[in-house]
Every structure is written in structure tokens, then in C-alpha cells.
Design a protein around this motif. Structure first.
Motif, PDB file in Angstrom:
ATOM      1  N   LYS A  51       0.854  -1.188   0.000  1.00  0.00           N
ATOM      2  CA  LYS A  51       0.000   0.000   0.000  1.00  0.00           C
ATOM      3  C   LYS A  51       0.889   1.238   0.000  1.00  0.00           C
ATOM      4  CE  LYS A  51      -3.429  -2.569   2.580  1.00  0.00           C
ATOM      5  NZ  LYS A  51      -2.744  -3.829   2.415  1.00  0.00           N
ATOM      6  N   PRO A  52       0.389   2.363  -0.494  1.00  0.00           N
ATOM      7  CA  PRO A  52       1.230   3.573  -0.543  1.00  0.00           C
ATOM      8  C   PRO A  52       1.445   4.155   0.855  1.00  0.00           C
ATOM      9  CG  PRO A  52      -0.959   4.039  -1.398  1.00  0.00           C
ATOM     10  CD  PRO A  52      -0.899   2.571  -1.129  1.00  0.00           C
ATOM     11  N   ASP A  53       2.301   3.528   1.617  1.00  0.00           N
ATOM     12  CA  ASP A  53       2.639   4.015   2.954  1.00  0.00           C
ATOM     13  C   ASP A  53       4.131   3.811   3.178  1.00  0.00           C
ATOM     14  OD1 ASP A  53       2.687   1.292   3.157  1.00  0.00           O
ATOM     15  OD2 ASP A  53       1.353   1.140   4.873  1.00  0.00           O
ATOM     16  N   LEU A  56       5.893   0.768   1.332  1.00  0.00           N
ATOM     17  CA  LEU A  56       6.266   0.975  -0.063  1.00  0.00           C
ATOM     18  C   LEU A  56       7.524   1.830  -0.156  1.00  0.00           C
ATOM     19  CD1 LEU A  56       5.620   0.649  -3.065  1.00  0.00           C
ATOM     20  CD2 LEU A  56       4.230   2.714  -2.898  1.00  0.00           C
ATOM     21  N   PHE A  57       7.616   2.854   0.670  1.00  0.00           N
ATOM     22  CA  PHE A  57       8.816   3.692   0.699  1.00  0.00           C
ATOM     23  C   PHE A  57      10.048   2.870   1.090  1.00  0.00           C
ATOM     24  CE2 PHE A  57      11.780   6.355   3.111  1.00  0.00           C
ATOM     25  CZ  PHE A  57      12.177   7.226   2.100  1.00  0.00           C
TER      26      PHE A  57
END
Length: 161
Positions: A51-53, A56-57
Motif C-alpha cells: 500500500k502507498p505508505d 512501499l517507501f
């Protein structure tokens, strides 16, 4: 295993000095191996979703800094020095990770970690000292830094007259 890779990489870079191509092939095959191992070991499909959180980073940062930049730096160092020097810095990563764990994560430093770090650092400096002494003996005997360096003065293509 990585020490063996450093030696092989140094031999390849002598004959074919295209660092980025070598690093790209290396990363490509490591990605295939890692992907196959992950598909076999991780059975839960929900573990593969990102998820883009912060997760992911972390994956993107690890891919860019941890692999591409690090492998390129190692290949560059192999062109400048011998594989012994490059492989000697690998154990120092454990010591640096222990120090970062203590400083940033507040982990407790155990006696075993301290003894291990002392052994790694002592071994590191012993090898560096020995290699420096070996190179000094070669310079004193007139052989130069490496035995291959005498071929640098001869041209690659000699005219056949």
C-alpha cells in the motif's frame, strides 16, 4: 559467497570494463533468484500487496540505495583496488548496523556483539596492514604495485612492421 562474487567481478572488469552493464546483469539475475525463492517460501498472497505508505517507501529505498547504488559503488571500487580490499568492508557492515541499532533504535548492546565487533575490526585492520606491507615489499623490490601494471606502458595495438 559475496567474496567469491567480488573476485569474479574483478576478473570480468579487467577484460570488460563496462561497470553499469555488469551491475545490470548481476541485479537482473539476483532479482530472478530472489523472486523465485520468495514465490516458493511465501505462500500467503496478501503478503505481496504493498500500500502507498511507509512499507512501499522502505521497499523502494532498499531497491535504489541498498542494491543499485551499493552494487555500483562496489563495482567502481573493484576497478580501483583489488577484491581483497572490497570484501574486507563487508564484515564492517555488521559493526555499523550494531552501532546504528544502539544509537537510533535504542537496542541493548550485548557482550557477544562487542566481542564480535572487536574481532571483525581487528581482522579488518590486520588484513589492511598486511596488504600495505606486501605492497611496500613489492615497491621496494622494484616490481611496482601489481605485477600486471608493467603491461600498462605497452600499447594495446602495436604496428606490424
Amino acid at each position: 559467497m559475496s567474496s567469491l562474487w567480488f573476485i569474479l567481478q574483478a576478473l570480468i572488469l579487467k577484460k570488460y570494463p563496462a561497470v553499469l552493464i555488469l551491475v545490470s546483469f548481476y541485479r537482473f539475475f539476483v532479482t530472478i533468484q530472489s523472486g523465485l525463492a520468495s514465490l516458493i517460501l511465501v505462500k500467503d498472497p496478501s503478503a505481496w500487496s504493498l500500500k502507498p505508505d511507509i512499507c512501499l517507501f522502505a521497499v523502494l529505498y532498499s531497491a535504489v540505495v541498498g542494491t543499485a547504488l551499493c552494487t555500483s559503488a562496489v563495482a567502481w571500487c573493484l576497478q580501483r583496488t583489488r577484491p581483497v580490499y572490497v570484501s574486507m568492508f563487508k564484515p564492517l557492515a555488521v559493526v555499523v548496523a550494531d552501532v546504528i541499532d544502539v544509537i537510533f533504535l535504542g537496542q541493548v548492546l550485548h557482550l557477544g556483539s562487542l566481542v564480535g565487533a572487536a574481532v571483525i575490526i581487528t581482522g579488518f585492520y590486520a588484513v589492511i596492514w598486511g596488504k600495505a606491507r606486501e605492497e611496500k615489499l613489492h615497491e621496494d623490490s622494484g616490481e611496482g604495485q601489481w605485477s600486471e601494471s608493467s603491461s600498462e606502458s605497452t600499447p594495446l595495438l602495436q604496428s606490424a612492421k
